[in-house]
Design a protein around this motif. Structure first.
Motif, mmCIF file in Angstrom:
data_model
loop_
_atom_site.group_PDB
_atom_site.id
_atom_site.type_symbol
_atom_site.label_atom_id
_atom_site.label_comp_id
_atom_site.label_asym_id
_atom_site.label_seq_id
_atom_site.Cartn_x
_atom_site.Cartn_y
_atom_site.Cartn_z
ATOM 1 N N ARG A 48 34.516 -22.522 -19.456
ATOM 2 C CA ARG A 48 33.337 -23.048 -20.464
ATOM 3 C C ARG A 48 32.712 -24.344 -19.968
ATOM 4 N NH1 ARG A 48 37.286 -21.528 -24.216
ATOM 5 N NH2 ARG A 48 37.661 -23.623 -24.388
ATOM 6 N N ASP A 49 33.698 -25.192 -19.557
ATOM 7 C CA ASP A 49 33.169 -26.694 -19.228
ATOM 8 C C ASP A 49 32.409 -26.548 -18.008
ATOM 9 O OD1 ASP A 49 34.801 -27.735 -21.010
ATOM 10 O OD2 ASP A 49 36.526 -27.724 -19.792
ATOM 11 N N LEU A 50 32.737 -25.748 -17.042
ATOM 12 C CA LEU A 50 31.958 -25.448 -15.867
ATOM 13 C C LEU A 50 30.517 -24.805 -15.987
ATOM 14 C CD1 LEU A 50 34.535 -24.022 -13.618
ATOM 15 C CD2 LEU A 50 34.341 -26.318 -13.739
ATOM 16 N N VAL A 73 32.826 -29.637 -12.159
ATOM 17 C CA VAL A 73 34.166 -30.086 -11.372
ATOM 18 C C VAL A 73 35.293 -29.598 -12.073
ATOM 19 C CG1 VAL A 73 35.667 -32.090 -10.646
ATOM 20 C CG2 VAL A 73 32.914 -32.403 -10.749
ATOM 21 N N LEU A 74 36.170 -28.903 -11.476
ATOM 22 C CA LEU A 74 37.404 -28.150 -12.265
ATOM 23 C C LEU A 74 38.472 -28.996 -11.836
ATOM 24 C CD1 LEU A 74 38.792 -25.844 -13.443
ATOM 25 C CD2 LEU A 74 39.076 -24.581 -11.379
ATOM 26 N N VAL A 75 39.556 -29.219 -12.567
ATOM 27 C CA VAL A 75 40.731 -29.862 -12.599
ATOM 28 C C VAL A 75 41.836 -28.825 -12.808
ATOM 29 C CG1 VAL A 75 40.139 -32.294 -12.640
ATOM 30 C CG2 VAL A 75 40.788 -30.837 -14.792
ATOM 31 N N CYS A 76 42.817 -28.892 -11.965
ATOM 32 C CA CYS A 76 43.847 -27.729 -11.962
ATOM 33 C C CYS A 76 45.101 -28.203 -13.121
ATOM 34 C CB CYS A 76 44.308 -27.525 -10.723
ATOM 35 S SG CYS A 76 43.143 -26.552 -9.471
ATOM 36 N N SER A 77 44.711 -29.097 -13.818
ATOM 37 C CA SER A 77 45.681 -29.309 -14.953
ATOM 38 C C SER A 77 45.217 -28.547 -16.188
ATOM 39 C CB SER A 77 45.614 -30.974 -15.214
ATOM 40 O OG SER A 77 44.299 -31.358 -15.507
ATOM 41 N N GLY A 78 45.742 -28.692 -17.284
ATOM 42 C CA GLY A 78 45.628 -28.104 -18.411
ATOM 43 C C GLY A 78 45.396 -26.440 -18.122
ATOM 44 N N ARG A 138 41.053 -21.485 -12.133
ATOM 45 C CA ARG A 138 40.624 -21.368 -10.921
ATOM 46 C C ARG A 138 40.688 -19.915 -10.353
ATOM 47 N NH1 ARG A 138 43.347 -25.175 -6.065
ATOM 48 N NH2 ARG A 138 41.993 -24.358 -4.601
ATOM 49 N N GLU A 139 41.454 -18.891 -10.801
ATOM 50 C CA GLU A 139 41.528 -17.518 -10.379
ATOM 51 C C GLU A 139 40.281 -16.823 -10.951
ATOM 52 O OE1 GLU A 139 44.207 -16.504 -8.447
ATOM 53 O OE2 GLU A 139 44.643 -18.801 -8.812
ATOM 54 N N GLN A 140 39.267 -17.048 -11.852
ATOM 55 C CA GLN A 140 38.208 -16.603 -12.074
ATOM 56 C C GLN A 140 36.960 -16.881 -11.292
ATOM 57 O OE1 GLN A 140 37.363 -17.291 -16.337
ATOM 58 N NE2 GLN A 140 39.408 -18.026 -16.541
ATOM 59 N N PRO A 141 36.070 -16.030 -11.383
ATOM 60 C CA PRO A 141 34.805 -16.380 -10.430
ATOM 61 C C PRO A 141 34.231 -17.627 -11.057
ATOM 62 C CG PRO A 141 34.638 -14.256 -11.210
ATOM 63 C CD PRO A 141 35.949 -14.537 -11.922
ATOM 64 N N LEU A 142 33.855 -18.567 -10.130
ATOM 65 C CA LEU A 142 33.741 -20.166 -10.679
ATOM 66 C C LEU A 142 32.085 -20.177 -10.349
ATOM 67 C CD1 LEU A 142 36.501 -22.170 -9.542
ATOM 68 C CD2 LEU A 142 36.117 -21.119 -11.683
ATOM 69 N N ASP A 173 29.227 -21.354 -8.039
ATOM 70 C CA ASP A 173 29.185 -21.751 -6.711
ATOM 71 C C ASP A 173 29.191 -23.287 -6.176
ATOM 72 O OD1 ASP A 173 28.534 -18.975 -6.408
ATOM 73 O OD2 ASP A 173 26.542 -19.195 -6.057
ATOM 74 N N THR A 174 28.860 -24.079 -7.151
ATOM 75 C CA THR A 174 28.733 -25.455 -6.669
ATOM 76 C C THR A 174 30.046 -26.165 -7.206
ATOM 77 O OG1 THR A 174 27.482 -26.003 -8.769
ATOM 78 C CG2 THR A 174 26.336 -25.505 -6.631
ATOM 79 N N THR A 175 30.966 -25.331 -7.792
ATOM 80 C CA THR A 175 32.147 -26.144 -8.469
ATOM 81 C C THR A 175 32.931 -26.843 -7.330
ATOM 82 O OG1 THR A 175 32.374 -24.392 -9.961
ATOM 83 C CG2 THR A 175 34.238 -25.769 -9.864
ATOM 84 N N LEU A 176 33.268 -28.072 -7.757
ATOM 85 C CA LEU A 176 34.174 -28.911 -6.981
ATOM 86 C C LEU A 176 35.805 -28.558 -7.456
ATOM 87 C CD1 LEU A 176 32.295 -31.991 -6.434
ATOM 88 C CD2 LEU A 176 32.635 -30.025 -4.644
ATOM 89 N N ILE A 177 36.613 -28.684 -6.710
ATOM 90 C CA ILE A 177 38.263 -28.417 -7.281
ATOM 91 C C ILE A 177 39.072 -29.385 -6.910
ATOM 92 C CG2 ILE A 177 40.204 -26.674 -7.421
ATOM 93 C CD1 ILE A 177 38.014 -24.586 -6.864
ATOM 94 N N PHE A 178 39.555 -30.282 -7.990
ATOM 95 C CA PHE A 178 40.786 -31.128 -7.496
ATOM 96 C C PHE A 178 41.933 -30.805 -8.508
ATOM 97 C CE2 PHE A 178 36.615 -33.296 -7.193
ATOM 98 C CZ PHE A 178 36.699 -33.954 -5.824
ATOM 99 N N ALA A 179 43.221 -31.379 -8.145
ATOM 100 C CA ALA A 179 44.308 -31.144 -8.730
ATOM 101 C C ALA A 179 44.474 -31.689 -10.075
ATOM 102 C CB ALA A 179 45.544 -31.998 -7.898
ATOM 103 N N ASP A 180 43.938 -32.961 -10.261
ATOM 104 C CA ASP A 180 43.979 -33.566 -11.573
ATOM 105 C C ASP A 180 42.931 -34.653 -11.756
ATOM 106 O OD1 ASP A 180 45.203 -35.653 -10.418
ATOM 107 O OD2 ASP A 180 47.203 -35.103 -11.008
ATOM 108 N N LEU A 181 42.791 -35.441 -12.695
ATOM 109 C CA LEU A 181 41.779 -36.364 -13.065
ATOM 110 C C LEU A 181 42.060 -37.703 -12.015
ATOM 111 C CD1 LEU A 181 39.217 -37.455 -14.351
ATOM 112 C CD2 LEU A 181 40.932 -38.300 -16.342
ATOM 113 N N SER A 182 43.320 -37.935 -11.719
ATOM 114 C CA SER A 182 43.637 -38.908 -10.750
ATOM 115 C C SER A 182 42.812 -38.535 -9.310
ATOM 116 C CB SER A 182 45.119 -39.001 -10.503
ATOM 117 O OG SER A 182 45.719 -39.581 -11.640
ATOM 118 N N ALA A 183 43.084 -37.348 -9.029
ATOM 119 C CA ALA A 183 42.556 -36.960 -7.806
ATOM 120 C C ALA A 183 40.949 -37.181 -7.852
ATOM 121 C CB ALA A 183 42.790 -35.485 -7.357
ATOM 122 N N VAL A 184 40.280 -36.824 -8.618
ATOM 123 C CA VAL A 184 38.914 -37.040 -9.050
ATOM 124 C C VAL A 184 38.611 -38.387 -8.885
ATOM 125 C CG1 VAL A 184 36.969 -37.114 -10.776
ATOM 126 C CG2 VAL A 184 38.634 -34.960 -10.409
#
Length: 176
Positions: A129-131, A142-147, A153-157, A159-170
């Motif tokens: 929903r956020d994306l 921008v997707l974070v893998c927290s929460g 991340r396993e769903q179709p995202l 195309d332009t989505t950036l992916i990071f581990a968490d907000l610190s990585a962003v």
């Protein structure tokens, strides 16, 4: 203006399928408050856009939500940062509003408040929903893998989505 918009639950604080209903249940994720403060100190305006259907469901009140957000603001300030506008959708999924993500209404409220365009503005979330809201607002998803991000991340995202581990990585990426 360097603007970044964050989802709340799962990005800044732990999320719960039972909702975050009290100030005591609002627990920040490791490094998230420091990430917000670091971005703020570096000249970024950090805003929040969050669905809060627990209000419509009667799980908590607006004063309780305001108290959670004050705890968040105070914690960022204690780290030398500043948190900007917090927008939230108080509606339930079937209320037919224009603000509930995946619609762009909350992000548009942020843009209107700061009198800026959302083109390329990063919107960081942990759910599809956020994306989708980012795409609808012409912002950068921008997707974070927290929460719930690891499952998302396993769903179709988008195309332009950036992916990071968490907000610190962003924050690390943006402050390089």
């Amino acid at each position: 203006m360097k603007l970044i918009i964050l989802d709340r639950d799962g990005v800044i604080n732990y999320d719960s399928d039972d909702y975050i209903k009290t100030v005591a249940e609002w627990i920040p994720l490791p490094g998230a408050l420091d990430a917000i403060a670091r971005l703020s100190r570096a000249g970024w305006t950090v805003a929040v856009a969050t669905n809060q259907s627990g209000l419509a469901r009667g799980y908590y009140s607006v004063p309780t939500l305001d108290s959670m957000h004050q705890v968040l603001r105070d914690a960022v300030q204690q780290r030398g940062g500043h948190l900007g506008l917090i927008t939230y959708c108080p509606h339930g999924p079937d209320d037919g509003c224009t603000c509930r993500k995946p619609l762009a209404g909350l992000l548009e409220q942020v843009a209107e408040h700061y009198q800026t365009a959302l083109d390329g503005v990063w919107f960081v979330g942990d759910s599809l929903r956020d994306l989708q809201a980012a795409v609808a607002a012409n912002a950068q998803p921008v997707l974070v893998c927290s929460g719930k991000g690891a499952q998302t991340r396993e769903q179709p995202l988008p195309d332009t989505t950036l992916i990071f581990a968490d907000l610190s990585a962003v924050a690390d990426h943006l402050l390089r």
